[in-house]
Design a protein around this motif. Structure first.
Motif, PDB file in Angstrom:
ATOM      1  N   LYS A 179      60.903 -46.848 -33.373  1.00 10.35           N
ATOM      2  CA  LYS A 179      60.494 -48.253 -33.483  1.00 10.35           C
ATOM      3  C   LYS A 179      60.459 -48.613 -34.958  1.00 10.35           C
ATOM      4  CE  LYS A 179      58.224 -48.479 -29.138  1.00 10.35           C
ATOM      5  NZ  LYS A 179      58.644 -49.469 -28.255  1.00 10.35           N
ATOM      6  N   ILE A 180      61.003 -49.794 -35.256  1.00 11.03           N
ATOM      7  CA  ILE A 180      60.980 -50.301 -36.621  1.00 11.03           C
ATOM      8  C   ILE A 180      60.420 -51.718 -36.607  1.00 11.03           C
ATOM      9  CG2 ILE A 180      62.917 -48.868 -37.396  1.00 11.03           C
ATOM     10  CD1 ILE A 180      64.675 -51.445 -37.216  1.00 11.03           C
ATOM     11  N   ARG A 181      59.932 -52.142 -37.760  1.00 13.40           N
ATOM     12  CA  ARG A 181      59.465 -53.518 -37.902  1.00 13.40           C
ATOM     13  C   ARG A 181      60.640 -54.355 -38.380  1.00 13.40           C
ATOM     14  NH1 ARG A 181      55.013 -55.435 -36.080  1.00 13.40           N
ATOM     15  NH2 ARG A 181      54.663 -56.802 -37.834  1.00 13.40           N
ATOM     16  N   PHE A 182      60.898 -55.442 -37.666  1.00 15.99           N
ATOM     17  CA  PHE A 182      61.985 -56.352 -38.018  1.00 15.99           C
ATOM     18  C   PHE A 182      61.510 -57.777 -37.791  1.00 15.99           C
ATOM     19  CE2 PHE A 182      65.907 -58.695 -36.839  1.00 15.99           C
ATOM     20  CZ  PHE A 182      66.623 -58.517 -38.015  1.00 15.99           C
ATOM     21  N   LYS A 183      61.501 -58.553 -38.859  1.00 16.39           N
ATOM     22  CA  LYS A 183      61.050 -59.955 -38.801  1.00 16.39           C
ATOM     23  C   LYS A 183      59.681 -60.077 -38.134  1.00 16.39           C
ATOM     24  CE  LYS A 183      65.595 -62.051 -38.946  1.00 16.39           C
ATOM     25  NZ  LYS A 183      66.510 -63.030 -38.385  1.00 16.39           N
ATOM     26  N   GLY A 184      58.788 -59.171 -38.516  1.00 17.45           N
ATOM     27  CA  GLY A 184      57.422 -59.237 -38.022  1.00 17.45           C
ATOM     28  C   GLY A 184      57.207 -58.668 -36.632  1.00 17.45           C
ATOM     29  N   LYS A 185      58.255 -58.161 -36.007  1.00 15.79           N
ATOM     30  CA  LYS A 185      58.131 -57.598 -34.657  1.00 15.79           C
ATOM     31  C   LYS A 185      58.511 -56.122 -34.681  1.00 15.79           C
ATOM     32  CE  LYS A 185      59.293 -61.851 -32.235  1.00 15.79           C
ATOM     33  NZ  LYS A 185      60.187 -62.494 -31.298  1.00 15.79           N
ATOM     34  N   THR A 186      57.940 -55.380 -33.762  1.00 17.98           N
ATOM     35  CA  THR A 186      58.327 -53.982 -33.591  1.00 17.98           C
ATOM     36  C   THR A 186      59.431 -53.941 -32.543  1.00 17.98           C
ATOM     37  OG1 THR A 186      56.093 -53.261 -34.105  1.00 17.98           O
ATOM     38  CG2 THR A 186      57.508 -51.678 -32.972  1.00 17.98           C
ATOM     39  N   VAL A 187      60.572 -53.356 -32.930  1.00 18.34           N
ATOM     40  CA  VAL A 187      61.727 -53.303 -32.031  1.00 18.34           C
ATOM     41  C   VAL A 187      62.267 -51.876 -31.966  1.00 18.34           C
ATOM     42  CG1 VAL A 187      62.421 -55.710 -32.399  1.00 18.34           C
ATOM     43  CG2 VAL A 187      63.302 -53.955 -33.917  1.00 18.34           C
ATOM     44  N   PRO A 188      62.873 -51.517 -30.829  1.00 22.02           N
ATOM     45  CA  PRO A 188      63.473 -50.176 -30.734  1.00 22.02           C
ATOM     46  C   PRO A 188      64.748 -50.107 -31.577  1.00 22.02           C
ATOM     47  CG  PRO A 188      63.819 -51.393 -28.697  1.00 22.02           C
ATOM     48  CD  PRO A 188      62.982 -52.258 -29.588  1.00 22.02           C
ATOM     49  N   TYR A 189      64.953 -48.951 -32.174  1.00 26.01           N
ATOM     50  CA  TYR A 189      66.116 -48.749 -33.042  1.00 26.01           C
ATOM     51  C   TYR A 189      66.676 -47.354 -32.799  1.00 26.01           C
ATOM     52  CZ  TYR A 189      68.743 -47.707 -37.292  1.00 26.01           C
ATOM     53  OH  TYR A 189      69.728 -47.327 -38.170  1.00 26.01           O
ATOM     54  N   ARG A 190      68.004 -47.264 -32.769  1.00 26.62           N
ATOM     55  CA  ARG A 190      68.668 -45.971 -32.645  1.00 26.62           C
ATOM     56  C   ARG A 190      69.646 -45.833 -33.809  1.00 26.62           C
ATOM     57  NH1 ARG A 190      69.450 -43.170 -27.937  1.00 26.62           N
ATOM     58  NH2 ARG A 190      69.506 -45.050 -26.690  1.00 26.62           N
ATOM     59  N   GLU A 191      69.567 -44.719 -34.479  1.00 27.24           N
ATOM     60  CA  GLU A 191      70.481 -44.448 -35.586  1.00 27.24           C
ATOM     61  C   GLU A 191      71.908 -44.328 -35.045  1.00 27.24           C
ATOM     62  OE1 GLU A 191      71.268 -40.926 -38.862  1.00 27.24           O
ATOM     63  OE2 GLU A 191      69.345 -41.023 -37.866  1.00 27.24           O
ATOM     64  N   SER A 192      72.851 -44.944 -35.734  1.00 23.28           N
ATOM     65  CA  SER A 192      74.260 -44.844 -35.345  1.00 23.28           C
ATOM     66  C   SER A 192      74.910 -43.680 -36.090  1.00 23.28           C
ATOM     67  CB  SER A 192      75.020 -46.125 -35.703  1.00 23.28           C
ATOM     68  OG  SER A 192      74.557 -47.185 -34.929  1.00 23.28           O
ATOM     69  N   ILE A 193      75.718 -42.927 -35.379  1.00 23.28           N
ATOM     70  CA  ILE A 193      76.475 -41.835 -35.985  1.00 23.28           C
ATOM     71  C   ILE A 193      77.942 -42.134 -35.739  1.00 23.28           C
ATOM     72  CG2 ILE A 193      76.945 -39.360 -35.957  1.00 23.28           C
ATOM     73  CD1 ILE A 193      74.072 -38.989 -34.860  1.00 23.28           C
ATOM     74  N   VAL A 194      78.702 -42.213 -36.816  1.00 27.33           N
ATOM     75  CA  VAL A 194      80.124 -42.546 -36.728  1.00 27.33           C
ATOM     76  C   VAL A 194      80.940 -41.273 -36.867  1.00 27.33           C
ATOM     77  CG1 VAL A 194      81.999 -43.861 -37.784  1.00 27.33           C
ATOM     78  CG2 VAL A 194      79.695 -44.821 -37.712  1.00 27.33           C
ATOM     79  N   VAL A 195      81.912 -41.106 -35.989  1.00 28.75           N
ATOM     80  CA  VAL A 195      82.806 -39.952 -36.025  1.00 28.75           C
ATOM     81  C   VAL A 195      84.150 -40.410 -36.570  1.00 28.75           C
ATOM     82  CG1 VAL A 195      83.983 -38.193 -34.649  1.00 28.75           C
ATOM     83  CG2 VAL A 195      81.660 -38.905 -34.042  1.00 28.75           C
ATOM     84  N   ILE A 196      84.596 -39.813 -37.680  1.00 28.83           N
ATOM     85  CA  ILE A 196      85.901 -40.189 -38.230  1.00 28.83           C
ATOM     86  C   ILE A 196      86.957 -39.108 -37.986  1.00 28.83           C
ATOM     87  CG2 ILE A 196      85.027 -41.804 -39.947  1.00 28.83           C
ATOM     88  CD1 ILE A 196      85.269 -39.574 -42.016  1.00 28.83           C
ATOM     89  N   ASP A 197      86.549 -38.006 -37.399  1.00 28.57           N
ATOM     90  CA  ASP A 197      87.480 -36.951 -37.008  1.00 28.57           C
ATOM     91  C   ASP A 197      88.228 -37.426 -35.772  1.00 28.57           C
ATOM     92  OD1 ASP A 197      88.574 -34.699 -35.662  1.00 28.57           O
ATOM     93  OD2 ASP A 197      87.106 -33.377 -36.575  1.00 28.57           O
TER      94      ASP A 197
END
Length: 166
Positions: A127-145
């Motif tokens: 959970k992160i704070r965004f614009k005064g609200k707590t929202v769920p967040y998932r880290e993105s992992i990019v695969v370039i292989d």
């Protein structure tokens, strides 16, 4: 009146009959775990069936592309038609001839069940704070292989090559 549920597509768990393909994917998973410590705990394999091969035009019966992925299935990422387990990793399977030629309507309950399966192979939400609200967040992992290309040739032989994007 036609039952709308009858025409809804279900993402189905299957077993790969092609043992050479299965072994190749298992080997790929082992190699990727050695190269990418993140893949040991999370991530899954995307397996895509392509019926066209530019390299082995007249000789390839099937061309498969497989790669590791950390993508969440959302509206932007098309759902697969099938899935299986290989070497304790989820493998999602998409046949482009189906997605290209048919407008699949997926069963909503099945999508929820499938997303629960995929969730265990994704980075954990925080959970992160965004614009005064707590929202769920998932880290993105990019695969370039580019993963691997697996060619099943007409003479019964197999060619497995690195797939490069560049």
């Amino acid at each position: 009146m036609k039952d709308s549920k009858a025409s809804e597509f279900i993402i189905t768990e299957i077993q790969l009959k092609d043992l050479t393909l299965r072994d190749s994917i298992a080997s790929f998973i082992s190699q990727e775990i050695e190269k990418d410590s993140i893949f040991k705990n999370i991530g899954y394999v995307k397996l895509t069936l392509n019926t066209v091969s530019s390299k082995y035009k007249n000789d390839a019966l099937f061309t498969y592309l497989y790669n590791r992925s950390y993508d969440e299935f959302t509206g932007d990422i098309p759902y697969p038609q099938f899935y299986t387990m290989i070497a304790n990793k989820l493998v999602v399977i998409t046949d482009h001839s189906i997605t290209t030629n048919f407008n699949l309507r997926y069963n909503k309950n099945n999508i929820k069940q499938f997303k629960k399966i995929v969730e265990t192979y994704l980075p954990k939400r925080t959970k992160i704070r965004f614009k005064g609200k707590t929202v769920p967040y998932r880290e993105s992992i990019v695969v370039i292989d580019g993963g691997k290309r697996f060619y099943r040739l007409r003479d019964g032989s197999v060619v497995v090559e690195n797939n490069t994007y560049f």
